[in-house]
Design a protein around this motif. Sequence first.
Motif, PDB file in Angstrom:
ATOM      1  N   THR A 126     -11.856  -1.171  -9.173  1.00  0.00           N
ATOM      2  CA  THR A 126     -10.397  -0.971  -9.121  1.00  0.00           C
ATOM      3  C   THR A 126     -10.081   0.262  -8.279  1.00  0.00           C
ATOM      4  N   ILE A 127      -9.054   0.125  -7.439  1.00  0.00           N
ATOM      5  CA  ILE A 127      -8.569   1.242  -6.640  1.00  0.00           C
ATOM      6  C   ILE A 127      -7.148   1.564  -7.064  1.00  0.00           C
ATOM      7  N   VAL A 128      -6.928   2.809  -7.472  1.00  0.00           N
ATOM      8  CA  VAL A 128      -5.580   3.323  -7.721  1.00  0.00           C
ATOM      9  C   VAL A 128      -5.189   4.028  -6.430  1.00  0.00           C
ATOM     10  N   LEU A 129      -4.108   3.553  -5.805  1.00  0.00           N
ATOM     11  CA  LEU A 129      -3.794   3.956  -4.431  1.00  0.00           C
ATOM     12  C   LEU A 129      -2.451   4.675  -4.353  1.00  0.00           C
ATOM     13  N   ALA A 130      -2.456   5.822  -3.646  1.00  0.00           N
ATOM     14  CA  ALA A 130      -1.235   6.612  -3.474  1.00  0.00           C
ATOM     15  C   ALA A 130      -1.339   7.378  -2.163  1.00  0.00           C
ATOM     16  N   GLY A 131      -0.206   7.898  -1.674  1.00  0.00           N
ATOM     17  CA  GLY A 131      -0.236   8.727  -0.479  1.00  0.00           C
ATOM     18  C   GLY A 131       0.941   8.490   0.448  1.00  0.00           C
ATOM     19  N   ILE A 132       0.779   8.963   1.646  1.00  0.00           N
ATOM     20  CA  ILE A 132       1.807   8.846   2.683  1.00  0.00           C
ATOM     21  C   ILE A 132       1.127   8.281   3.922  1.00  0.00           C
ATOM     22  N   SER A 133       1.680   7.243   4.468  1.00  0.00           N
ATOM     23  CA  SER A 133       2.970   6.635   4.240  1.00  0.00           C
ATOM     24  C   SER A 133       2.819   5.288   3.520  1.00  0.00           C
ATOM     25  N   THR A 134       3.791   5.010   2.664  1.00  0.00           N
ATOM     26  CA  THR A 134       3.769   3.795   1.859  1.00  0.00           C
ATOM     27  C   THR A 134       3.506   2.563   2.704  1.00  0.00           C
ATOM     28  N   ASN A 135       4.283   2.403   3.768  1.00  0.00           N
ATOM     29  CA  ASN A 135       4.252   1.159   4.547  1.00  0.00           C
ATOM     30  C   ASN A 135       3.222   1.159   5.659  1.00  0.00           C
ATOM     31  N   PHE A 136       2.479   2.227   5.840  1.00  0.00           N
ATOM     32  CA  PHE A 136       1.430   2.265   6.855  1.00  0.00           C
ATOM     33  C   PHE A 136       0.069   2.479   6.199  1.00  0.00           C
ATOM     34  N   GLY A 137      -0.303   3.718   5.929  1.00  0.00           N
ATOM     35  CA  GLY A 137      -1.625   3.992   5.380  1.00  0.00           C
ATOM     36  C   GLY A 137      -1.878   3.376   4.024  1.00  0.00           C
ATOM     37  N   VAL A 138      -0.901   3.455   3.118  1.00  0.00           N
ATOM     38  CA  VAL A 138      -1.090   2.885   1.782  1.00  0.00           C
ATOM     39  C   VAL A 138      -1.114   1.358   1.856  1.00  0.00           C
ATOM     40  N   GLU A 139      -0.131   0.783   2.525  1.00  0.00           N
ATOM     41  CA  GLU A 139      -0.090  -0.681   2.618  1.00  0.00           C
ATOM     42  C   GLU A 139      -1.277  -1.231   3.404  1.00  0.00           C
ATOM     43  N   GLY A 140      -1.611  -0.604   4.528  1.00  0.00           N
ATOM     44  CA  GLY A 140      -2.745  -1.074   5.325  1.00  0.00           C
ATOM     45  C   GLY A 140      -4.033  -1.055   4.528  1.00  0.00           C
ATOM     46  N   THR A 141      -4.259   0.011   3.782  1.00  0.00           N
ATOM     47  CA  THR A 141      -5.458   0.129   2.961  1.00  0.00           C
ATOM     48  C   THR A 141      -5.413  -0.832   1.784  1.00  0.00           C
ATOM     49  N   GLY A 142      -4.245  -0.972   1.168  1.00  0.00           N
ATOM     50  CA  GLY A 142      -4.104  -1.893   0.035  1.00  0.00           C
ATOM     51  C   GLY A 142      -4.360  -3.338   0.413  1.00  0.00           C
TER      52      GLY A 142
END
Length: 195
Positions: A126-142
């Motif tokens: 499981t990955i708990v994911l947070a950071g900046i930016s929501t729609n770039f780094g977080v979404e891309g990684t998610g």
Amino acid sequence: MTDTLFDAKTTALVSIDMQTSVAHHAAAPHSATEVVARIASMIEPARAAGALPVFVRTTFLPDESDNLGPNLDVKRPRYPHRIENWDQLVPEMDRRINEPVVNKKSFNAFYGSDLDLQLRRRGIKTIVLAGISTNFGVEGTGRNAYDHGYDVIFVRDAMAAGTAEAHEASLKYVFPYIGRVRSTDEIIAAFKAQA
């Protein structure tokens, strides 16, 4: 275990771009300062429960010859005169020596990095994911965490985008289809229940 949100021992708290330059990013609906503070507030409970903090940062060679450069409608800026220590983790992350730092060069922290290797070697599911930016780094990684078969939990108030609209679009239209969305308080409570 009293909580079923995740098993802390097979969970990684992955923070995206909590580095010096983040203080200069436009951030909404939460300020960069708020995002840093909320991520920092989850780290010690994660450690105490046996979860793995992982710190992802964007970094390039000084001449940025390793930066991606495809043709785009919106040109990504190059930074020949970056602020000092722009790619270093902010002190609030309080990284310990055995906690991975993953260098990324794209919006997706899995691309061209050892993130998947670091997680799999430690039995992370499981990955708990947070950071900046929501729609770039977080979404891309998610999105890529989902493709790699990880359970993903997005911490909605521990991330921000350039605009509140962009942040909310990811939360509403993307994240529920590739993972679960929870608050910082819910994540901390789940860690504390397993400490």
